[in-house]
Design an enzyme around this catalytic site. Sequence first.
Site, PDB file in Angstrom:
ATOM      1  N   LYS A   1       4.355   2.048  11.153  1.00 44.51           N
ATOM      2  CA  LYS A   1       4.459   0.720  11.386  1.00 44.51           C
ATOM      3  C   LYS A   1       5.984   0.294  11.595  1.00 44.51           C
ATOM      4  CE  LYS A   1       0.029  -0.879  10.827  1.00 44.51           C
ATOM      5  NZ  LYS A   1      -0.561  -1.793  11.791  1.00 44.51           N
TER       6      LYS A   1
ATOM      7  N   SER B   1      -1.118   8.635   9.754  1.00 42.15           N
ATOM      8  CA  SER B   1      -0.444   7.680  10.076  1.00 42.15           C
ATOM      9  C   SER B   1       0.391   7.073   8.947  1.00 42.15           C
ATOM     10  CB  SER B   1      -1.292   6.608  10.641  1.00 42.15           C
ATOM     11  OG  SER B   1      -2.440   6.344   9.830  1.00 42.15           O
TER      12      SER B   1
END
Length: 420
Positions: free
Chosen positions: A55, A322
């Site tokens: 992110k 992720s």
Amino acid sequence: MAARPVRLDDVRRAQRTLAGVAQRTALEPSRHLSRLVGAPVRLKCENLQRTGSFKVRGAYVRIAGLSAGERAAGVVAASTGNHGQGVALAASLLGVRATVFMPEEAQLPKLAATRGYGAQVRVCGQGLDEALAAAREYARAAGAVFIHPFDHPDVIAGQGTVGLEILEQCPRAGTVVMGVGGGGLVAGVAVAVKALRPDVRIVGVQAAGAAAYPPSLAAGHPVTVEAPVTMAEHPGGAAGELTFRIVEELVDEVRTVSEDELSSALLLCLERAKLVVEPAGASPVAALLADPAAFRDAAGGTGEGGEAGGGREGRPVVAVLSGGNVDALVLQRVLRHGMAAAGRYLSLRLLLTDRPGALAALLEVLSAAGANVVDVSHVRTDPRLGLTEAEVEVHLETAGPEHCAAVRAALRAAGYPVMS
């Protein structure tokens, strides 16, 4: 169709912006998954990225692109954790004031980490949707810039740098599979990879309990999943307007995985790859475990050495991990769930003759079978039981499904009726 909102040049500019900021995360081979799939499998370790997830890439690119006046006004975001940490760090690095709204359900370590990166954290709302609404209202009132978690061209371009790294690290990749929340990561990676290697297959994976993309793609427009329920961090069960357009055009398939498959994947990452991964981050591994043949058909080949051949045959499957931000208590529950899904826990109810030493005799049989007793519940007073009967519920740790079958067989051979 409207012009695509993000192009390869945008992703390349984002990569230059992120130089010295985002880490070039490792691409690690997985022998276990390679044997299972029948083709080389590589793990792209964004769980080891700064702030523990991809992110920060999109957040930094978005904030770096603001004007001086916009930076002076500050930025605001809403997040259950990963996006908030990315915004907090990016804003801190760029000297921008950041306010992050987080729902009451947000995990305490993620709250602390977001504050630790320099953001002011406001806890409000029963879920992410309420936190998002509060953040947007605050941005309007304060004149701050709202940093969307996925649905902005700069954010998508920043996440797309993961795709550029994959092709640099694994030029012969045949399939790239990654988790999908709102779609920023899969959209950005698809833009980068398809522009350079249109033959590479792009597969997204969503938790079945919050899967907005399969119905959205079927309907031809974004659809919101009402009251999404999953252990995986998710952006409110919604597909973005911009990300949907890219996913519809460039992503080959979006698959779903169950909660059992997610927890089993997290357990595998920990035990086999020695990597701490959060449930959403483990979703591509869950997809490989759930249907290895689907990826074998796409990749072909037979193991680590077979990377030659035409089409995608023999070429590696890259699974993007992720994120790795998971609360220790949540990790404990998920691992317990994963062990149960993998056949490592066995719960049984048995009938015993209610006499002294009966329970000890049962435990001797279980010990001889190699089962570790976690818990025992002994019931004598249920009206369903006869005068000389007792019911025992035992929870056992085992070595897997074959061991479970062996324990059951040992109990039957010793004359114990197994009720369930």
